[in-house]
Design an enzyme around this catalytic site. Structure first.
Site, PDB file in Angstrom:
ATOM      1  N   HIS A  83      11.617 -68.442 -23.922  1.00 10.71           N
ATOM      2  CA  HIS A  83      12.778 -68.074 -24.737  1.00 10.71           C
ATOM      3  C   HIS A  83      14.015 -67.978 -23.844  1.00 10.71           C
ATOM      4  O   HIS A  83      14.193 -66.992 -23.112  1.00 10.71           O
ATOM      5  CB  HIS A  83      12.477 -66.714 -25.377  1.00 10.71           C
ATOM      6  CG  HIS A  83      13.481 -66.259 -26.384  1.00 10.71           C
ATOM      7  ND1 HIS A  83      13.544 -66.783 -27.654  1.00 10.71           N
ATOM      8  CD2 HIS A  83      14.463 -65.319 -26.308  1.00 10.71           C
ATOM      9  CE1 HIS A  83      14.507 -66.170 -28.325  1.00 10.71           C
ATOM     10  NE2 HIS A  83      15.081 -65.288 -27.522  1.00 10.71           N
ATOM     11  N   SER A  98      18.838 -67.483 -30.492  1.00 15.84           N
ATOM     12  CA  SER A  98      18.103 -66.309 -30.935  1.00 15.84           C
ATOM     13  C   SER A  98      18.833 -65.610 -32.083  1.00 15.84           C
ATOM     14  O   SER A  98      19.121 -66.257 -33.079  1.00 15.84           O
ATOM     15  CB  SER A  98      17.879 -65.400 -29.735  1.00 15.84           C
ATOM     16  OG  SER A  98      16.650 -64.764 -29.877  1.00 15.84           O
TER      17      SER A  98
END
Ligand code: GTR
Length: 417
Positions: free
Chosen positions: A398, A256
């Site tokens: 995610h 990320s």
């Protein structure tokens, strides 16, 4: 960029490392509103329209130009690499992971109050390739080892203080033992050691490089992502001197925002052999001109400190950017780069990332290696890792899972022999 390295063993077992890095001088690039509007950017076309035809021209002209463009308009310019980087071992456990590895925490410093604690696990036996990268919450969250120091500064948890009870809470995210079992060393450091992840220019590393009277970085100076990436280079300063590590096989990993940072670190540090940028999305691996997920305006509004103060001028004007994120991957050429994603993580625009790899490929082929081998994205769960530019789309959300680590290490096995 030229750098030289040397290290000396100091009395008491600490190590003095020296690294120097000559950076090119800044050019006078036009303000954003004077840049032409362009739907796509050809990595092999210079800003002045000249075509890049040879590897030499790429290396001596276009690649340095792209590095400067990203500094000027997006990530900001960082200080010259410091000399006199030191390493001090805080603890050593030669019997970690059931006796399979040595675990150490190493304090890296270079003469300013900012220091980095590197948690490093090295398998026994021969020199190992090493995967290293930033963690979100502190080294103590990666393993439940009581000797790992808690960060003393700001952390993202409630109360903004590192907590004893969080030891080992991110164990699964790092899958350290699986990497050890496959012959890889793993290094990790807390992002906040370099710069706490908040919009505050009075904390972290930045103030230590201000000129007198300065209270925040200038419009073309380093934001937090560039600072984190610069800190990763201080870790490289150390890793290339560690006898347990194969200095030619250093892979940077990040998830990320840390994945954005991994890609920037790889672009600006040629000692990094391979780049694993996981679910990094806007500002990392996804196109700034993209229309899916996070936009430049959204990221600048939510995280103004990640970039320099010029990037905000491209909000709703991304067509004027003289690059897109494929150019950052192209800077890494001919080194292997993996963009990895999750199907449900549309915020990070997985399909757009595939397009970025395709668009970076001409730089790889110019240098005589393959880029991305496929025309269309592979099916979820089907890794594309046998070309220098790799792509992995996992079903799910995610996060970083053991399944992701398997693919990361498969990519390293194939591409970093
Ligand atoms: C999100 C941000 C993304 C991504 C992510 C993360 O809030 O919009 O750019 O970096 O955070 O780092 O987890």
């Amino acid at each position: 960029m030229k750098h030289s390295l040397a290290f000396l063993l100091l009395a008491g077992g600490s190590t003095l490392l020296t690294a120097s890095c000559a950076t090119s001088s800044a050019r006078n690039f036009p303000p954003p509103d004077q840049l032409p509007s362009r739907a796509t950017i050809d990595p092999l076309e210079m800003l002045d329209g000249r075509r890049v035809r040879t590897p030499e021209q790429w290396m001596s002209e276009r690649r340095p130009e792209l590095k400067e463009l990203f500094e000027h308009y997006m990530y900001g310019k960082a200080p010259v690499w410091p000399a006199g980087v030191k390493a001090e071992t805080l603890f050593t456990d030669p019997k970690a992971f059931g006796g399979k590895a040595t675990l150490r925490e190493i304090k890296i410093s270079w003469g300013i109050p900012t220091t980095i604690n590197l948690l490093l696990a090295t398998p026994h036996g021969k020199r190992s390739p090493c995967v290293f990268g930033l963690n979100f919450n502190g080294n103590h969250t990666v393993l439940p080892e009581p000797r790992i120091q808690l960060p003393t500064g700001w952390t993202r948890n409630k109360g903004n203080k590192a907590l004893e009870e969080d030891r080992g809470k991110d164990l699964a995210t790092w899958s350290m033992e699986a990497s050890i079992d496959r012959g890889y060393a793993v290094g990790t450091l807390y992002m906040g050691d370099i710069d706490p992840d908040r919009h505050d220019w009075s904390d972290g590393i930045h103030p230590h490089y201000y000129k007198p009277g300065q209270t925040q970085p200038g419009p073309h100076e380093w934001g937090t992502i560039r600072a984190w990436a610069w800190g990763l280079s201080r870790v490289v300063d150390y890793l290339v001197t560690d006898p347990a590590i194969d200095a030619r096989r250093l892979a940077v990993f990040g998830h990320s925002r840390n994945g954005k940072t991994a890609l920037v670190a790889g672009a600006y540090d040629d000692r990094i052999a391979l780049i694993l940028s996981h679910q990094s999305g806007c500002g990392g691996t996804a196109p700034s001109r993209g229309t899916v997920g996070e936009s430049v305006t959204k990221i600048n509004n939510a995280f103004p400190h990640w970039f320099n103060d010029t990037f905000v001028l491209f909000n709703d004007k991304t067509d004027r950017l003289p690059f897109d994120q494929h150019c950052l991957a192209a800077i890494c050429a001919p080194r292997p780069v993996l963009f990895s994603n999750a199907q449900d993580d549309q915020w990070a625009n997985p399909a757009g990332q595939f397009e970025m790899l395709k668009a970076a490929t001409p730089a790889y082929t110019l240098l005589g290696v393959d880029g991305l081998k496929a025309e269309k994205p592979p099916a979820p769960g089907d890794p594309l890792i046998d070309s220098r530019l790799g792509y992995w789309l996992r079903p799910g959300k995610h996060s970083t899972t053991p399944e992701d680590w398997k693919i990361f290490l498969d990519f390293c096995d194939i591409q970093m022999k």
